[in-house]
Motif scaffolding. Sequence first.
Motif, PDB file in Angstrom:
ATOM      1  N   LEU A  58      41.486  44.820  45.937  1.00 30.79           N
ATOM      2  CA  LEU A  58      41.265  45.392  44.607  1.00 30.79           C
ATOM      3  C   LEU A  58      41.929  44.547  43.520  1.00 30.79           C
ATOM      4  O   LEU A  58      41.369  44.340  42.447  1.00 30.79           O
ATOM      5  N   TYR A  59      43.116  44.044  43.815  1.00 33.29           N
ATOM      6  CA  TYR A  59      43.876  43.230  42.865  1.00 33.29           C
ATOM      7  C   TYR A  59      43.124  41.946  42.527  1.00 33.29           C
ATOM      8  O   TYR A  59      43.019  41.549  41.369  1.00 33.29           O
ATOM      9  N   HIS A  60      42.589  41.289  43.560  1.00 33.25           N
ATOM     10  CA  HIS A  60      41.914  40.012  43.346  1.00 33.25           C
ATOM     11  C   HIS A  60      40.494  40.163  42.817  1.00 33.25           C
ATOM     12  O   HIS A  60      39.940  39.215  42.251  1.00 33.25           O
ATOM     13  N   LEU A  61      39.904  41.336  42.988  1.00 30.79           N
ATOM     14  CA  LEU A  61      38.580  41.589  42.419  1.00 30.79           C
ATOM     15  C   LEU A  61      38.676  42.068  40.977  1.00 30.79           C
ATOM     16  O   LEU A  61      37.673  42.347  40.346  1.00 30.79           O
ATOM     17  N   ASN A  62      39.915  42.179  40.483  1.00 27.99           N
ATOM     18  CA  ASN A  62      40.180  42.627  39.118  1.00 27.99           C
ATOM     19  C   ASN A  62      39.604  44.010  38.833  1.00 27.99           C
ATOM     20  O   ASN A  62      39.149  44.285  37.733  1.00 27.99           O
ATOM     21  N   THR A  63      39.580  44.842  39.854  1.00 31.50           N
ATOM     22  CA  THR A  63      39.163  46.225  39.631  1.00 31.50           C
ATOM     23  C   THR A  63      40.402  47.039  39.297  1.00 31.50           C
ATOM     24  O   THR A  63      41.509  46.511  39.261  1.00 31.50           O
ATOM     25  N   CYS A  64      40.251  48.271  39.076  1.00 27.23           N
ATOM     26  CA  CYS A  64      41.373  49.114  38.673  1.00 27.23           C
ATOM     27  C   CYS A  64      42.293  49.428  39.847  1.00 27.23           C
ATOM     28  O   CYS A  64      42.314  50.550  40.372  1.00 27.23           O
ATOM     29  N   VAL A  65      43.029  48.419  40.262  1.00 29.48           N
ATOM     30  CA  VAL A  65      43.982  48.590  41.351  1.00 29.48           C
ATOM     31  C   VAL A  65      45.051  49.614  40.975  1.00 29.48           C
ATOM     32  O   VAL A  65      45.609  50.283  41.832  1.00 29.48           O
ATOM     33  N   CYS A  66      45.282  49.755  39.669  1.00 25.12           N
ATOM     34  CA  CYS A  66      46.300  50.700  39.214  1.00 25.12           C
ATOM     35  C   CYS A  66      45.943  52.140  39.587  1.00 25.12           C
ATOM     36  O   CYS A  66      46.827  52.962  39.820  1.00 25.12           O
ATOM     37  N   TYR A 105      44.485  53.047  42.352  1.00 26.60           N
ATOM     38  CA  TYR A 105      44.860  53.162  43.769  1.00 26.60           C
ATOM     39  C   TYR A 105      46.376  53.259  43.908  1.00 26.60           C
ATOM     40  O   TYR A 105      46.889  54.139  44.584  1.00 26.60           O
ATOM     41  N   TYR A 114      49.260  51.040  35.082  1.00 30.06           N
ATOM     42  CA  TYR A 114      48.320  50.219  34.321  1.00 30.06           C
ATOM     43  C   TYR A 114      49.049  49.172  33.481  1.00 30.06           C
ATOM     44  O   TYR A 114      48.671  48.004  33.458  1.00 30.06           O
TER      45      TYR A 114
END
Length: 146
Positions: free
Chosen positions: A63-71, A73, A99
């Motif tokens: 998620l972090y490397h796909l620049n999705t909302c890892v925050c 999760y 965030y």
Amino acid sequence: MSSTKPYHVEEYPWNTSLFGCFDDFKSCCLTFWCPCITFGRISEIVDKGATSCISNGAIFALLYHLNTCVCLYSCSYRTKMRRELRLKQDPCNDCLVHYFCMHCALCQEYRELKSRGINLEKGWEGNASQYREVAMAPKVEGGMKR
């Protein structure tokens, strides 16, 4: 007619501040360079071993490397941990903390668990065995006799 007050659970302050990253330089560096490891260790403890450090860390990294909302999760684990330990939602909502200050939030969570005597490097099983109380039968010298 009696009025009933809603049940309120007392909440306590965190043991370290959100921006106290340099209180534990080792975990600060780990989180800066490999936040997926920090998150994986925290999540395994928060989930009480139901999920593994590796699987949660891998999901976080993806998620972090796909620049999705890892925050979204990671903040769910902060909320879970905060409720379990009865910590105040401080300085603001858990998702906002993750965030805007995700690395600091992970460091704070890591330090909080460490301050409570948990060795995050050992994982859930390594810590659970330390606190388990197993009642064992007393040793009988010379065997049993009738």
